[in-house]
Enzyme design. Structure first.
Site, PDB file in Angstrom:
ATOM      1  N   ASN A 208      11.059  -9.407  76.476  1.00 15.87           N
ATOM      2  CA  ASN A 208      10.679  -8.005  76.258  1.00 15.87           C
ATOM      3  C   ASN A 208      10.603  -7.721  74.760  1.00 15.87           C
ATOM      4  O   ASN A 208      10.797  -8.607  73.935  1.00 15.87           O
ATOM      5  CB  ASN A 208      11.676  -7.076  76.959  1.00 15.87           C
ATOM      6  CG  ASN A 208      13.085  -7.318  76.447  1.00 15.87           C
ATOM      7  OD1 ASN A 208      13.400  -7.034  75.313  1.00 15.87           O
ATOM      8  ND2 ASN A 208      13.926  -7.899  77.304  1.00 15.87           N
ATOM      9  N   GLY A 270      26.858  -2.908  75.005  1.00 14.98           N
ATOM     10  CA  GLY A 270      25.734  -3.672  75.557  1.00 14.98           C
ATOM     11  C   GLY A 270      24.434  -3.079  75.054  1.00 14.98           C
ATOM     12  O   GLY A 270      23.873  -2.172  75.667  1.00 14.98           O
ATOM     13  N   LYS A 286       5.075 -28.122  82.562  1.00 18.57           N
ATOM     14  CA  LYS A 286       4.219 -26.980  82.264  1.00 18.57           C
ATOM     15  C   LYS A 286       3.290 -26.695  83.445  1.00 18.57           C
ATOM     16  O   LYS A 286       2.678 -27.625  83.977  1.00 18.57           O
ATOM     17  CB  LYS A 286       3.402 -27.298  81.003  1.00 18.57           C
ATOM     18  CG  LYS A 286       2.656 -26.133  80.457  1.00 18.57           C
ATOM     19  CD  LYS A 286       1.929 -26.514  79.178  1.00 18.57           C
ATOM     20  CE  LYS A 286       0.907 -25.456  78.836  1.00 18.57           C
ATOM     21  NZ  LYS A 286       0.008 -25.870  77.788  1.00 18.57           N
ATOM     22  N   ASP A 305      24.151  -8.132  86.108  1.00 20.48           N
ATOM     23  CA  ASP A 305      24.111  -7.048  85.130  1.00 20.48           C
ATOM     24  C   ASP A 305      25.359  -7.185  84.264  1.00 20.48           C
ATOM     25  O   ASP A 305      26.478  -6.920  84.713  1.00 20.48           O
ATOM     26  CB  ASP A 305      24.063  -5.694  85.840  1.00 20.48           C
ATOM     27  CG  ASP A 305      23.745  -4.587  84.862  1.00 20.48           C
ATOM     28  OD1 ASP A 305      24.527  -4.400  83.909  1.00 20.48           O
ATOM     29  OD2 ASP A 305      22.700  -3.929  85.021  1.00 20.48           O
ATOM     30  N   ILE A 307      26.641  -5.694  81.659  1.00 19.50           N
ATOM     31  CA  ILE A 307      27.500  -4.558  81.323  1.00 19.50           C
ATOM     32  C   ILE A 307      28.243  -4.057  82.555  1.00 19.50           C
ATOM     33  O   ILE A 307      29.384  -3.602  82.477  1.00 19.50           O
ATOM     34  CB  ILE A 307      26.696  -3.454  80.607  1.00 19.50           C
ATOM     35  CG1 ILE A 307      27.646  -2.647  79.742  1.00 19.50           C
ATOM     36  CG2 ILE A 307      25.922  -2.586  81.527  1.00 19.50           C
ATOM     37  CD1 ILE A 307      27.006  -2.019  78.583  1.00 19.50           C
ATOM     38  N   LYS A 339      23.166   5.410  85.610  1.00 24.08           N
ATOM     39  CA  LYS A 339      23.539   4.057  85.143  1.00 24.08           C
ATOM     40  C   LYS A 339      24.970   4.045  84.621  1.00 24.08           C
ATOM     41  O   LYS A 339      25.702   3.077  84.808  1.00 24.08           O
ATOM     42  CB  LYS A 339      22.590   3.592  84.037  1.00 24.08           C
ATOM     43  CG  LYS A 339      21.255   3.167  84.610  1.00 24.08           C
ATOM     44  CD  LYS A 339      20.282   2.718  83.563  1.00 24.08           C
ATOM     45  CE  LYS A 339      18.933   2.471  84.207  1.00 24.08           C
ATOM     46  NZ  LYS A 339      17.876   2.209  83.251  1.00 24.08           N
ATOM     47  N   LYS A 343      27.345   1.404  86.432  1.00 24.17           N
ATOM     48  CA  LYS A 343      27.816   0.253  85.647  1.00 24.17           C
ATOM     49  C   LYS A 343      29.240   0.445  85.147  1.00 24.17           C
ATOM     50  O   LYS A 343      29.773  -0.420  84.456  1.00 24.17           O
ATOM     51  CB  LYS A 343      26.871   0.013  84.472  1.00 24.17           C
ATOM     52  CG  LYS A 343      25.442  -0.258  84.945  1.00 24.17           C
ATOM     53  CD  LYS A 343      24.493  -0.533  83.799  1.00 24.17           C
ATOM     54  CE  LYS A 343      23.062  -0.570  84.296  1.00 24.17           C
ATOM     55  NZ  LYS A 343      22.255  -1.609  83.691  1.00 24.17           N
TER      56      LYS A 343
HETATM   57  O1  C5P Z   1      19.509  -0.871  83.937  1.00 22.99           O
HETATM   58  P1  C5P Z   1      19.029  -0.979  82.537  1.00 22.99           P
HETATM   59  O2  C5P Z   1      18.517  -2.348  82.201  1.00 22.99           O
HETATM   60  O3  C5P Z   1      18.129   0.095  82.061  1.00 22.99           O
HETATM   61  O4  C5P Z   1      20.393  -0.737  81.711  1.00 22.99           O
HETATM   62  C1  C5P Z   1      20.463  -0.915  80.382  1.00 22.99           C
HETATM   63  C2  C5P Z   1      21.890  -1.281  80.007  1.00 22.99           C
HETATM   64  O5  C5P Z   1      22.389  -2.297  80.850  1.00 22.99           O
HETATM   65  C3  C5P Z   1      21.947  -1.861  78.609  1.00 22.99           C
HETATM   66  O6  C5P Z   1      23.202  -1.539  78.045  1.00 22.99           O
HETATM   67  C4  C5P Z   1      21.818  -3.355  78.869  1.00 22.99           C
HETATM   68  O7  C5P Z   1      22.385  -4.101  77.816  1.00 22.99           O
HETATM   69  C5  C5P Z   1      22.586  -3.513  80.164  1.00 22.99           C
HETATM   70  N1  C5P Z   1      22.114  -4.590  81.042  1.00 22.99           N
HETATM   71  C6  C5P Z   1      22.902  -5.719  81.220  1.00 22.99           C
HETATM   72  N2  C5P Z   1      22.513  -6.715  82.068  1.00 22.99           N
HETATM   73  C7  C5P Z   1      21.357  -6.627  82.755  1.00 22.99           C
HETATM   74  C8  C5P Z   1      20.520  -5.501  82.576  1.00 22.99           C
HETATM   75  C9  C5P Z   1      20.931  -4.509  81.700  1.00 22.99           C
HETATM   76  O8  C5P Z   1      23.977  -5.786  80.598  1.00 22.99           O
HETATM   77  N3  C5P Z   1      21.011  -7.604  83.571  1.00 22.99           N
END
Ligand code: C5P
Length: 400
Positions: A208, A270, A286, A305, A307, A339, A343
């Site tokens: 990204n 995070g 490839k 995830d 965080i 979120k 989280k």
């Molecule tokens: O759900 P979203 O990706 O929008 O959330 C963003 C927050 O979650 C950020 O703090 C990002 O660092 C964390 N995040 C994470 N692991 C993931 C996706 C997002 O720690 N797989």
């Protein structure tokens, strides 16, 4: 009494530095010793500086009468070195490491934090050369007090006007307090930043636009406040500031494992843009363009995830403060608040992706700060200022 070495280089904003000296002395009880460059002497006189600072003014690198104040001693005689106004020229010299007059020599010789308050024409400020120099200097730990936008002395409009003396004086005071008090000393912090990369095959990956700038700024501010900081960094175009511990981790799984290894910690931020999905199986060769097929299917599986994993750790091991980020394209506050709960973060720093320009790879950010108790809209600031404001809140949190 704390001391500032104030270098005045050649910009029209030099007149504001006279007020800065007065403010530092009267409002903050900080003493000021001035260095005036040759160009600066076209805008203010040594006499005004002496009258306001109550000290002699230094200009000459090779002055036989100033022997006892050689450039090394002078550069270390203060708690902080400030360049205001900082012209494009002195910024470029410092970025390149040139030392051909007293001011530039002091800036290389000093072992104290350096603060620059740039002042120049908008085109000069926005020039890629100047912007590259500013990024390079920030990444080395130089503090930049961003210039303001508005009418410029040259008749043009835009960014480049030196910040006001009140802003600079307050920042100098904040830095001097930070240098001495180190309010987060003894606390350990982990910051994730940058973009993850999920490999598809040996040459391609899913990623990204995250630049990693916001996370590195937060890490720098936390370290400056005395915390023991480790950055877990995905892909970024930031040159890590000197002295920061950095662990590189490209995929979400690697990043999670790197974070878990660093636990226990007191603070977890995070700021990384982590991919929610990865390939169920990375291809060892490839992918070929096969004749006759127009479609390719990739099977993705959900990433952990990070965080959320950290946020849901049991109390004895969970960092006391977990801060998440949320970049949204719509319903900012409701999405980010959801979120925060899902989280189990203490706080979420939320921003729109388009504000109206894309926030990724941008120097500025307009954020909403969401806690259990409040939702605050912060004004548009550069990412360093967002970091400083967040760290000020972190300091408050741990004071309690
Ligand atoms: O759900 P979203 O990706 O929008 O959330 C963003 C927050 O979650 C950020 O703090 C990002 O660092 C964390 N995040 C994470 N692991 C993931 C996706 C997002 O720690 N797989």
């Amino acid at each position: 009494m704390k001391k500032v070495l104030l270098i005045i280089s050649g910009g029209i904003a030099a007149y504001k530095s006279l007020e800065l000296i007065r403010l530092l002395k009267q409002s903050y009880q900080i003493s000021v010793r001035c260095v005036l460059t040759e160009a600066g002497s076209h805008f203010v006189t040594p006499l005004s500086l002496t009258a306001l600072s109550g000290d002699r003014v230094f200009s000459d690198l090779f002055s036989p009468t100033d022997e006892q104040f050689g450039h090394i001693q002078l550069s270390r005689s203060a708690d902080l070195v400030v360049v205001a106004p900082a012209t494009a020229d002195i910024i470029a010299k410092l970025a390149a490491g040139l030392a051909n007059d007293l001011a530039s020599t002091l800036l290389l010789a000093t072992d104290k934090p350096v603060v620059l308050a740039p002042s120049m024409n908008v085109k000069m400020w926005e020039h890629p050369a100047t912007q590259d120099n500013i990024i390079r200097l920030s990444s080395r730990g130089t503090h930049i007090i961003q210039p303001e936008e508005g009418d410029l002395a040259c008749g043009e409009q835009g960014a480049g006007r030196m910040a006001g003396p009140e802003v600079i004086a307050a920042e100098i005071n904040r830095l001097i307090v930070g240098i001495n008090l180190k309010p987060l000393k003894g606390l350990k912090a982990i910051i994730t930043t940058g973009a993850t990369q999920e490999m598809i095959d040996p040459v391609r990956y899913i990623s990204n636009h995250s630049s990693g700038r916001q996370g590195y700024s937060i890490a720098e501010s936390l370290a400056f406040a005395g915390a023991d900081v480790t950055v877990v960094s995905g892909k970024t175009n930031v040159i890590p500031p000197n002295g920061l511990k950095v662990v590189h981790a490209l995929s979400a799984i690697d990043m999670l494992q790197a974070c878990e290894k660093l636990l226990p910690a007191d603070i977890f931020v995070g700021a990384a843009a982590v991919a929610d999905w990865r390939l169920d199986k990375i291809l060892s060769q490839k992918i070929k363009k096969t004749a006759g097929t127009d479609k390719l299917q990739l099977n993705l599986v959900k990433n952990p995830d990070i965080i959320s994993v950290i946020g849901h750790l049991r109390d004895t091991i969970r960092p006391k403060l977990v801060v998440g980020f949320a970049a949204e394209t719509d319903d900012l506050v409701s999405n980010a608040s959801r979120k925060r709960l899902e989280k189990n973060c203490n706080w979420v720093v939320a921003n729109f992706v388009y504000q109206p320009e894309n926030v990724f790879d941008n120097t500025h950010n307009t954020v909403t700060f969401i806690t259990e108790k409040a939702t605050e809209s912060w004004p548009r600031m550069n990412k360093k200022q967002v970091a400083d404001r967040l760290v000020a809140r972190i300091v408050e949190f741990f004071k309690k």
